[in-house]
Design an enzyme around this catalytic site. Structure first.
Site, PDB file in Angstrom:
ATOM      1  N   HIS A   5       0.816  -1.215   0.000  1.00 32.47           N
ATOM      2  CA  HIS A   5       0.000   0.000   0.000  1.00 32.47           C
ATOM      3  C   HIS A   5       0.851   1.267   0.000  1.00 32.47           C
ATOM      4  O   HIS A   5       1.826   1.360   0.723  1.00 32.47           O
ATOM      5  CB  HIS A   5      -0.893  -0.022   1.252  1.00 32.47           C
ATOM      6  N   HIS A  41       0.568  10.865  -1.805  1.00 34.20           N
ATOM      7  CA  HIS A  41      -0.681  10.680  -1.074  1.00 34.20           C
ATOM      8  C   HIS A  41      -1.032  11.927  -0.284  1.00 34.20           C
ATOM      9  O   HIS A  41      -2.099  12.497  -0.439  1.00 34.20           O
ATOM     10  CB  HIS A  41      -0.584   9.465  -0.138  1.00 34.20           C
TER      11      HIS A  41
END
Length: 273
Positions: A5, A41
């Site tokens: 991830h 992110h």
């Protein structure tokens, strides 16, 4: 598929694959003209992770290409699937087509090397908003226009917004998608989420008329939740700790039913429970 991830810096590719990931997920942010700009992110992100690692998107693609091109010094044989978490929330709905076009051009140039011995991993375009289905259309039409429609064999899709399964099916219909569908379900590791919708997705995958080929659950960092997801019949688990998932898969309860996917496993093929 053990899916690492938030792999947003080139150095993290080695890190996650060495922990056992055969797949990675990478965040893609766009500028105001719908150009894919950074693998980034940002804050907030999963508990226990640094949220701010980044590369320029095209630079990351170069590193990813090396990691997935046989013969390259950075090559990882087991890295076979990449999920691009497309942060299209910053775009207007009418920019989705352009985003798909620009994404396709970037990948063609920097990852697929214009179809000449580029990276070999399969790619999942993960879109958070059903209204952005035209991103898929733009992507597909661009590869056709650039005379590489065969690269669509390497591309799959995911709508990641935890929408109603019926609504997701409608969006795929509008985009003309009839296969290569991964369905995600999940929530940040800071919060708990039940498996109800995962079970619905698995039931759709296993039915004779479902649209889903594969189901993955995110973000799973603990052994107990890994077992629960495997028991629900998922095809992939996205995690911050690939070694935890690999450990659970080696338990006797799971070795008979699951194995880690390799390049020879078709990520668009449905395996039913």
């Amino acid at each position: 598929w053990i899916m690492g991830h938030m792999v947003d810096a080139i150095a993290q590719i080695d890190e996650f694959v060495s922990l056992g990931a055969n797949s990675i997920e990478t965040d893609v942010s766009f500028d105001k003209n719908a150009n894919p700009e950074y693998t980034y992110h940002g804050i907030p992100c999963d508990c226990g992770r640094t949220c701010t690692k980044w590369e320029y998107f095209n630079t990351f693609l170069g590193g990813l290409r090396k990691a997935t091109t046989p013969g390259d010094s950075k090559y990882h044989e087991k890295l076979v699937l990449v999920v691009f978490d497309l942060k299209t929330g910053s775009l207007y709905d009418n920019q989705a087509y352009d985003a798909g076009t620009k994404l396709a051009k970037s990948l063609l140039q920097n990852y697929w090397n214009k179809g000449n011995n580029g990276g070999r991993a399969c790619i999942v375009l993960s879109i958070p908003n059903l209204d952005h289905y035209k991103l898929i259309t733009g992507f597909k039409e661009t590869l056709t226009k650039e005379e590489h429609p065969e690269l669509m064999d390497k591309v799959g899709y995911d709508f990641s917004g935890n929408d109603d399964i019926g609504d997701v099916a409608k969006a795929y219909k509008k985009a003309g998608v009839t296969g290569h569908v991964w369905q995600s379900d999940g929530i940040t590791n800071c919060l708990l989420r039940g498996l109800d919708r995962v079970r619905k997705a698995v039931a759709n995958r296993d039915s004779s008329n479902g649209y889903i080929n594969k189901v993955y659950y995110w973000t799973v960092d603990k052994r107990a939740s890994t077992r629960d997801a495997l028991d629900a019949g998922v095809d992939g688990i996205m995690t911050n700790y690939p070694d935890v998932i690999a450990d659970v898969l080696s338990e006797s309860a799971y070795t008979a039913k699951f194995r880690i996917a390799t390049y020879d496993d078709n990520p668009w093929e449905t395996f039913k429970n």
